[in-house]
Design a protein around this motif. Structure first.
Motif, PDB file in Angstrom:
ATOM      1  N   ASP A  86       0.817  -1.214   0.000  1.00 52.07           N
ATOM      2  CA  ASP A  86       0.000   0.000   0.000  1.00 52.07           C
ATOM      3  C   ASP A  86       0.849   1.262   0.000  1.00 52.07           C
ATOM      4  OD1 ASP A  86       0.530   0.827   2.846  1.00 52.07           O
ATOM      5  OD2 ASP A  86      -0.503  -1.039   3.267  1.00 52.07           O
ATOM      6  N   GLY A  87       2.136   1.148   0.359  1.00 50.80           N
ATOM      7  CA  GLY A  87       3.056   2.282   0.247  1.00 50.80           C
ATOM      8  C   GLY A  87       3.147   3.189   1.454  1.00 50.80           C
ATOM      9  N   GLY A  88       2.365   2.928   2.500  1.00 54.63           N
ATOM     10  CA  GLY A  88       2.368   3.841   3.636  1.00 54.63           C
ATOM     11  C   GLY A  88       3.675   3.879   4.399  1.00 54.63           C
ATOM     12  N   VAL A  89       4.302   2.729   4.590  1.00 54.36           N
ATOM     13  CA  VAL A  89       5.584   2.707   5.296  1.00 54.36           C
ATOM     14  C   VAL A  89       6.649   3.428   4.472  1.00 54.36           C
ATOM     15  CG1 VAL A  89       7.433   1.210   6.131  1.00 54.36           C
ATOM     16  CG2 VAL A  89       5.057   0.645   6.642  1.00 54.36           C
ATOM     17  N   VAL A  90       6.639   3.226   3.166  1.00 58.07           N
ATOM     18  CA  VAL A  90       7.587   3.926   2.290  1.00 58.07           C
ATOM     19  C   VAL A  90       7.416   5.429   2.414  1.00 58.07           C
ATOM     20  CG1 VAL A  90       8.197   4.377  -0.116  1.00 58.07           C
ATOM     21  CG2 VAL A  90       7.859   2.026   0.664  1.00 58.07           C
ATOM     22  N   ARG A  91       6.179   5.894   2.419  1.00 52.89           N
ATOM     23  CA  ARG A  91       5.923   7.338   2.573  1.00 52.89           C
ATOM     24  C   ARG A  91       6.568   7.878   3.838  1.00 52.89           C
ATOM     25  NH1 ARG A  91       0.073   8.213   4.221  1.00 52.89           N
ATOM     26  NH2 ARG A  91       1.058   7.667   6.217  1.00 52.89           N
ATOM     27  N   GLU A  92       6.443   7.141   4.948  1.00 48.89           N
ATOM     28  CA  GLU A  92       7.022   7.598   6.211  1.00 48.89           C
ATOM     29  C   GLU A  92       8.546   7.529   6.195  1.00 48.89           C
ATOM     30  OE1 GLU A  92       5.218   9.055   8.617  1.00 48.89           O
ATOM     31  OE2 GLU A  92       3.579   8.824   7.181  1.00 48.89           O
ATOM     32  N   ILE A  93       9.105   6.497   5.595  1.00 48.42           N
ATOM     33  CA  ILE A  93      10.564   6.366   5.519  1.00 48.42           C
ATOM     34  C   ILE A  93      11.176   7.555   4.806  1.00 48.42           C
ATOM     35  CG2 ILE A  93      12.438   5.021   4.466  1.00 48.42           C
ATOM     36  CD1 ILE A  93      10.657   2.525   4.884  1.00 48.42           C
ATOM     37  N   LEU A  94      10.527   8.001   3.746  1.00 45.69           N
ATOM     38  CA  LEU A  94      11.080   9.082   2.925  1.00 45.69           C
ATOM     39  C   LEU A  94      11.073  10.435   3.633  1.00 45.69           C
ATOM     40  CD1 LEU A  94       9.642   8.155  -0.577  1.00 45.69           C
ATOM     41  CD2 LEU A  94      11.965   7.790   0.291  1.00 45.69           C
ATOM     42  N   ILE A 107       4.848  -9.500  -2.647  1.00 45.86           N
ATOM     43  CA  ILE A 107       4.592 -10.648  -3.502  1.00 45.86           C
ATOM     44  C   ILE A 107       3.394 -10.440  -4.426  1.00 45.86           C
ATOM     45  CG2 ILE A 107       3.035 -11.901  -1.938  1.00 45.86           C
ATOM     46  CD1 ILE A 107       4.634 -14.464  -2.673  1.00 45.86           C
ATOM     47  N   ASP A 108       2.489  -9.528  -4.047  1.00 45.48           N
ATOM     48  CA  ASP A 108       1.248  -9.348  -4.788  1.00 45.48           C
ATOM     49  C   ASP A 108       1.211  -7.973  -5.446  1.00 45.48           C
ATOM     50  OD1 ASP A 108      -1.317  -9.362  -5.797  1.00 45.48           O
ATOM     51  OD2 ASP A 108      -2.193 -10.290  -4.009  1.00 45.48           O
ATOM     52  N   GLY A 109       1.462  -7.945  -6.743  1.00 50.70           N
ATOM     53  CA  GLY A 109       1.479  -6.685  -7.469  1.00 50.70           C
ATOM     54  C   GLY A 109       0.131  -5.998  -7.522  1.00 50.70           C
ATOM     55  N   LYS A 110      -0.939  -6.748  -7.342  1.00 57.46           N
ATOM     56  CA  LYS A 110      -2.278  -6.150  -7.372  1.00 57.46           C
ATOM     57  C   LYS A 110      -2.499  -5.230  -6.180  1.00 57.46           C
ATOM     58  CE  LYS A 110      -3.853  -8.039 -11.140  1.00 57.46           C
ATOM     59  NZ  LYS A 110      -4.263  -7.220 -12.321  1.00 57.46           N
ATOM     60  N   VAL A 111      -1.893  -5.541  -5.032  1.00 56.25           N
ATOM     61  CA  VAL A 111      -1.991  -4.659  -3.872  1.00 56.25           C
ATOM     62  C   VAL A 111      -1.387  -3.305  -4.204  1.00 56.25           C
ATOM     63  CG1 VAL A 111      -1.271  -4.287  -1.487  1.00 56.25           C
ATOM     64  CG2 VAL A 111      -1.978  -6.569  -2.226  1.00 56.25           C
ATOM     65  N   ILE A 112      -0.238  -3.324  -4.859  1.00 57.05           N
ATOM     66  CA  ILE A 112       0.421  -2.078  -5.259  1.00 57.05           C
ATOM     67  C   ILE A 112      -0.448  -1.321  -6.258  1.00 57.05           C
ATOM     68  CG2 ILE A 112       2.468  -1.115  -6.363  1.00 57.05           C
ATOM     69  CD1 ILE A 112       3.960  -3.689  -5.402  1.00 57.05           C
ATOM     70  N   GLU A 113      -0.937  -2.027  -7.263  1.00 61.76           N
ATOM     71  CA  GLU A 113      -1.726  -1.407  -8.331  1.00 61.76           C
ATOM     72  C   GLU A 113      -2.969  -0.705  -7.798  1.00 61.76           C
ATOM     73  OE1 GLU A 113      -4.423  -2.832 -12.178  1.00 61.76           O
ATOM     74  OE2 GLU A 113      -2.896  -4.184 -11.362  1.00 61.76           O
ATOM     75  N   TYR A 114      -3.755  -1.394  -6.975  1.00 56.37           N
ATOM     76  CA  TYR A 114      -5.014  -0.822  -6.527  1.00 56.37           C
ATOM     77  C   TYR A 114      -4.829   0.156  -5.371  1.00 56.37           C
ATOM     78  CZ  TYR A 114      -7.187  -4.017  -9.751  1.00 56.37           C
ATOM     79  OH  TYR A 114      -7.554  -4.660 -10.904  1.00 56.37           O
ATOM     80  N   SER A 115      -3.741   0.054  -4.648  1.00 55.39           N
ATOM     81  CA  SER A 115      -3.440   1.079  -3.649  1.00 55.39           C
ATOM     82  C   SER A 115      -3.131   2.403  -4.325  1.00 55.39           C
ATOM     83  CB  SER A 115      -2.274   0.625  -2.757  1.00 55.39           C
ATOM     84  OG  SER A 115      -2.631  -0.490  -1.976  1.00 55.39           O
ATOM     85  N   LYS A 116      -2.381   2.355  -5.409  1.00 54.69           N
ATOM     86  CA  LYS A 116      -2.099   3.577  -6.156  1.00 54.69           C
ATOM     87  C   LYS A 116      -3.396   4.211  -6.667  1.00 54.69           C
ATOM     88  CE  LYS A 116       2.553   2.448  -7.856  1.00 54.69           C
ATOM     89  NZ  LYS A 116       3.358   2.159  -9.079  1.00 54.69           N
ATOM     90  N   GLN A 117      -4.338   3.376  -7.063  1.00 51.09           N
ATOM     91  CA  GLN A 117      -5.581   3.880  -7.647  1.00 51.09           C
ATOM     92  C   GLN A 117      -6.553   4.404  -6.603  1.00 51.09           C
ATOM     93  OE1 GLN A 117      -7.441   1.108 -10.335  1.00 51.09           O
ATOM     94  NE2 GLN A 117      -9.285   2.346 -10.584  1.00 51.09           N
ATOM     95  N   GLY A 124       1.183   7.342  -2.551  1.00 47.52           N
ATOM     96  CA  GLY A 124       1.658   8.382  -3.457  1.00 47.52           C
ATOM     97  C   GLY A 124       3.157   8.524  -3.587  1.00 47.52           C
ATOM     98  N   LYS A 125       3.938   7.941  -2.671  1.00 43.64           N
ATOM     99  CA  LYS A 125       5.393   8.080  -2.729  1.00 43.64           C
ATOM    100  C   LYS A 125       6.088   6.876  -3.371  1.00 43.64           C
ATOM    101  CE  LYS A 125       5.861  12.113  -0.758  1.00 43.64           C
ATOM    102  NZ  LYS A 125       6.466  13.276  -1.481  1.00 43.64           N
ATOM    103  N   LEU A 126       5.333   5.922  -3.866  1.00 44.85           N
ATOM    104  CA  LEU A 126       5.961   4.750  -4.480  1.00 44.85           C
ATOM    105  C   LEU A 126       6.679   5.085  -5.779  1.00 44.85           C
ATOM    106  CD1 LEU A 126       3.263   1.978  -3.847  1.00 44.85           C
ATOM    107  CD2 LEU A 126       5.470   2.268  -2.697  1.00 44.85           C
TER     108      LEU A 126
END
Length: 275
Positions: A86-94, A107-117, A124-126
């Motif tokens: 979902d990218g939330g931890v990445v957002r905080e790391i940055l 492992i699941d690209g669909k989680v990334i895809e639909y989180s972005k959407q 938003g920071k991915l």
């Protein structure tokens, strides 16, 4: 007609939320994925019927995965996130200027895809140039990495389905070997009301590998019981020895320099799990 979603957190207890509409539903190669718009918590991501994150309370989890470890390590340049699509931890790391590069492996690209959407405020920071996103097996990725990262964060689902191996002692040993000599790792380790045995086992396993092992807690309303735990394993640095005046000022909604220490002050029944 009203539409409600209920997560059955045990066989006799659950939480429920009123739903405005279903945004997306799909069975990926790894799990059932649902994206719902709720009345109370905004957009909500479900995996296998379990709440992963919501727009309203996500900041608690993501801040508490990221900031205690990053403010304990004096120079966290290379960071790995296992899971966390979902990218939330990445957002905080940055938010940390010392971080030069973040690798996210889910492992699941669909989680990334639909989180972005559907969760752009979280994901938003991915696309940030400091971030590399890999759709891969985090367990196997860790097994191949040797003294590569300063900090590793395990942002997994509960220990079912594709995440079951992320709660095993062999995985923690792999993390130890993937960390640099002064490395730190942190993982979400579920709740003490319903998963006491899991917390006890993880603490025992991590203590046998890392010289410094700490448990800390946070309040997350949409997670089972609302009281959530995180386990930190460190090769060198103790989060309780951090100098408060050296914790950098960053924009947060939950984590503070005072809370950095308070989160490790455990309720007695939780403290008993780590003794």
């Amino acid at each position: 007609m009203e539409l409600w979603f209920t997560e059955k957190q045990t066989q006799s207890f659950g939480i429920t939320a009123k739903i405005k509409r279903t945004l997306h539903t799909e069975r990926t190669p790894y799990q059932k994925l649902d994206m719902l718009e709720t009345e109370e918590f905004g957009n909500m991501l479900l995996l296998d019927g379990m709440v992963m994150t919501t727009e309203r309370d996500e900041f608690v989890y993501h801040e508490m995965v990221a900031h205690p470890a990053l403010n304990t390590h004096p120079n966290p340049e290379e960071v790995l996130v296992v899971g966390g699509g979902d990218g939330g931890v990445v957002r905080e790391i940055l938010k940390h200027d010392k971080v030069k590069h973040v690798t996210l492996v889910d492992i699941d690209g669909k989680v990334i895809e639909y989180s972005k959407q559907y969760l752009p405020s979280i994901a938003g920071k991915l696309e940030d140039p400091r971030v590399t996103v890999l759709v891969d097996d985090g367990f196997m990725y860790i097994a191949k990495a040797k003294q590569q990262f300063d900090v590793i964060m395990v942002d997994s689902t509960e220990p079912v389905g594709p995440a079951v191996h992320l709660f095993e002692k062999g995985f923690y040993q792999g993390i130890y070997e993937a960390l640099k000599p002064e490395g730190i790792f942190v993982a979400q380790t579920d709740n003490p009301w319903f998963k006491a045995d899991l917390i006890r086992k993880v603490q025992q396993d991590v203590r046998e590998i890392f010289p410094i092992t700490r448990l800390y807690v946070a309040n997350i309303p949409t997670y089972p019981s609302g009281l959530w735990t995180f386990t930190m394993g460190s090769k060198t640095y103790d989060p309780l020895q951090v100098q408060k005046d050296e914790i950098p000022a960053i924009e947060t909604k939950y984590y503070t320099p005072e809370l950095h220490f308070a989160a490790f002050a455990l309720p007695k029944f939780v403290l008993d799990l780590v003794k």
